[in-house]
Design a protein around this motif. Sequence first.
Motif, PDB file in Angstrom:
ATOM      1  N   LEU A 213       0.904  -1.221  -0.047  1.00  0.00           N
ATOM      2  CA  LEU A 213      -0.087   0.131  -0.020  1.00  0.00           C
ATOM      3  C   LEU A 213       0.772   1.318   0.145  1.00  0.00           C
ATOM      4  N   THR A 214       1.955   1.404   0.930  1.00  0.00           N
ATOM      5  CA  THR A 214       2.774   2.403   0.869  1.00  0.00           C
ATOM      6  C   THR A 214       3.610   2.529  -0.546  1.00  0.00           C
ATOM      7  N   THR A 215       4.000   1.407  -1.204  1.00  0.00           N
ATOM      8  CA  THR A 215       4.543   1.399  -2.472  1.00  0.00           C
ATOM      9  C   THR A 215       3.801   2.064  -3.624  1.00  0.00           C
ATOM     10  N   GLN A 216       2.500   1.643  -3.650  1.00  0.00           N
ATOM     11  CA  GLN A 216       1.443   2.153  -4.405  1.00  0.00           C
ATOM     12  C   GLN A 216       1.085   3.793  -4.554  1.00  0.00           C
ATOM     13  N   LYS A 217       1.081   3.981  -3.283  1.00  0.00           N
ATOM     14  CA  LYS A 217       0.816   5.537  -2.787  1.00  0.00           C
ATOM     15  C   LYS A 217       2.049   6.242  -3.144  1.00  0.00           C
ATOM     16  N   ASP A 218       3.094   5.728  -2.980  1.00  0.00           N
ATOM     17  CA  ASP A 218       4.122   6.560  -3.425  1.00  0.00           C
ATOM     18  C   ASP A 218       4.478   6.576  -4.655  1.00  0.00           C
ATOM     19  N   ASN A 219       3.933   5.585  -5.601  1.00  0.00           N
ATOM     20  CA  ASN A 219       4.405   5.384  -7.073  1.00  0.00           C
ATOM     21  C   ASN A 219       2.908   5.418  -7.822  1.00  0.00           C
ATOM     22  N   ILE A 220       2.211   6.157  -8.061  1.00  0.00           N
ATOM     23  CA  ILE A 220       0.875   5.796  -8.611  1.00  0.00           C
ATOM     24  C   ILE A 220       1.003   5.702 -10.132  1.00  0.00           C
ATOM     25  N   SER A 221       2.091   6.201 -10.607  1.00  0.00           N
ATOM     26  CA  SER A 221       2.153   5.982 -11.957  1.00  0.00           C
ATOM     27  C   SER A 221       2.191   4.311 -12.455  1.00  0.00           C
ATOM     28  N   PHE A 222       2.686   3.519 -11.218  1.00  0.00           N
ATOM     29  CA  PHE A 222       2.861   2.149 -11.756  1.00  0.00           C
ATOM     30  C   PHE A 222       1.724   1.292 -11.015  1.00  0.00           C
ATOM     31  N   ILE A 223       0.918   1.908 -10.627  1.00  0.00           N
ATOM     32  CA  ILE A 223      -0.121   1.121  -9.848  1.00  0.00           C
ATOM     33  C   ILE A 223      -0.602  -0.074 -10.684  1.00  0.00           C
ATOM     34  N   GLU A 224      -1.070   0.300 -11.869  1.00  0.00           N
ATOM     35  CA  GLU A 224      -1.474  -0.657 -12.887  1.00  0.00           C
ATOM     36  C   GLU A 224      -0.535  -1.860 -13.209  1.00  0.00           C
ATOM     37  N   MET A 225       0.700  -1.765 -12.957  1.00  0.00           N
ATOM     38  CA  MET A 225       1.567  -2.827 -13.238  1.00  0.00           C
ATOM     39  C   MET A 225       1.713  -3.924 -11.991  1.00  0.00           C
ATOM     40  N   ARG A 226       1.034  -3.282 -10.906  1.00  0.00           N
ATOM     41  CA  ARG A 226       1.261  -4.040  -9.511  1.00  0.00           C
ATOM     42  C   ARG A 226       0.117  -5.460  -9.601  1.00  0.00           C
ATOM     43  N   GLU A 232      -6.429   3.279  -5.416  1.00  0.00           N
ATOM     44  CA  GLU A 232      -6.960   4.022  -6.670  1.00  0.00           C
ATOM     45  C   GLU A 232      -6.944   5.498  -6.359  1.00  0.00           C
ATOM     46  N   PRO A 233      -5.870   6.071  -6.868  1.00  0.00           N
ATOM     47  CA  PRO A 233      -5.776   7.433  -6.903  1.00  0.00           C
ATOM     48  C   PRO A 233      -6.832   8.303  -7.480  1.00  0.00           C
ATOM     49  N   PRO A 234      -6.969   9.774  -7.183  1.00  0.00           N
ATOM     50  CA  PRO A 234      -8.268  10.383  -7.766  1.00  0.00           C
ATOM     51  C   PRO A 234      -7.753  10.528  -9.090  1.00  0.00           C
ATOM     52  N   ARG A 235      -9.022  10.179 -10.017  1.00  0.00           N
ATOM     53  CA  ARG A 235      -8.895   9.890 -11.461  1.00  0.00           C
ATOM     54  C   ARG A 235      -9.788  11.022 -11.871  1.00  0.00           C
ATOM     55  N   VAL A 236      -9.713  11.374 -13.112  1.00  0.00           N
ATOM     56  CA  VAL A 236     -10.743  12.029 -13.990  1.00  0.00           C
ATOM     57  C   VAL A 236     -10.997  11.482 -15.415  1.00  0.00           C
ATOM     58  N   SER A 315      -5.079   9.494 -13.728  1.00  0.00           N
ATOM     59  CA  SER A 315      -4.707   9.955 -12.712  1.00  0.00           C
ATOM     60  C   SER A 315      -3.755  11.100 -12.744  1.00  0.00           C
ATOM     61  N   LYS A 316      -3.275  11.829 -11.805  1.00  0.00           N
ATOM     62  CA  LYS A 316      -2.235  12.914 -11.828  1.00  0.00           C
ATOM     63  C   LYS A 316      -0.879  12.139 -12.385  1.00  0.00           C
ATOM     64  N   GLY A 317      -0.806  10.749 -11.739  1.00  0.00           N
ATOM     65  CA  GLY A 317       0.608  10.335 -12.433  1.00  0.00           C
ATOM     66  C   GLY A 317       0.848   9.938 -13.738  1.00  0.00           C
ATOM     67  N   ASN A 318       0.090  10.032 -14.397  1.00  0.00           N
ATOM     68  CA  ASN A 318       0.016   9.702 -15.621  1.00  0.00           C
ATOM     69  C   ASN A 318       1.184  10.035 -16.457  1.00  0.00           C
TER      70      ASN A 318
END
Length: 402
Positions: A213-226, A232-236, A315-318
Amino acid sequence: MRQVRKTCALLIFSLVLGIIAGCGMIQVNPEKDRAQVVAEVNGEKILKGEVLDRLDREKAFYNLTEEAIKDKNNKEQVLEIKKSILDQIVTEKLLSQKAQEAGFVVTDELKEEARKEFEDIKKSIEEQIREADALNEEEQEDEEDQEEQPEDKDYAKEAEDYINDQLDMLGMSQEEYIDFLAEQKCIEKLYDQIVDDVQVADQDIDNYYNEELTTQKDNISFIEMRPIILYEPPRVKVRHVLVEIPEAKSNEYRTLVNDKKEEEAQNLLDKELEIIKGRADSITKRAKDGEDFLKLVEEVNPDSLDVMKEGITFSKGNLYLPEEYMEAAFKLQDGQVSDPVATPYGYYIIQLDEKYSEKTYTLDEKKEEIKDLLESQKRDEKWKEVVDDWKEKLTKKYERRL
């Protein structure tokens, strides 16, 4: 079971994807050389010819041609490939022996399971061919091309012919391949027996959850690869119209940036953006005045219409969208249209479709998924340890003879 199936994964992979080259003896060594013993597995000898034959039929997988194999400049590369193939053969024979020792032998029931699996492979290939044809039809631009497509194509026969071609190159019949699958099922049963006692402690699950969970919150750009999504970060979800600067100028801008000529690059971009500013303002006004946004997309960016009908969610990390674009999108309210957003590609006019709040999954929500993942990892780790121990104690390789 991923590790078990790797014992002969190249064969199965080649069957499905069609990457096997023609099968035939490599005529680079005399028969005496081919008869050299290059490994022993519990006393069972493996000859060099077996390694050479497999290299020949799988050379395309290694991006090799017969000429490349014979080229002295590739000697070291080819040797490493031969060593890898030898290790595959050693592992296959060892596991086959161990499965028989454990009482797992091919039965009529297992062979019937293998036959069903083979039929599933054929159906899968048939569906891939059908989907490929459907995609080609969608991409055709005129009716004349569409008429060239056969209306009553026999997809089952085409899949059957494809599989037979691949098996012919391997020198196998369908029945021989079904026998091979049945043997693999024996090895699967051996795997299940070896790893049957593997367990995962609750503390291991807790630790994984907290660390991941810490890893995903710190690296939201790579969440889909986990492997398991815990956050799930805020998205639009948005649509946009892009008033582009000329491609040549965009390329020139990137070249200047890569050459670290930032000031010159910015001056070029400012100049190009100024040229298209009037058109961007005009399209923005039409959108804000209520004109159908998708009609504007069709007018300005017709190639993007299908994508914009669905909208794009991020998300903002795109990693693929300009920072300016993301910042503007997250400031919008539902249905709102942005002012022109200046980027190195031109001006984006963005319409917000929907906002999604962040979500953190609880441990209880993901506990079973985490348990399954950790158990799978531990089973594979134990299997590898056991097989490596068997190979160390029961096998001998004479790689210098390759």
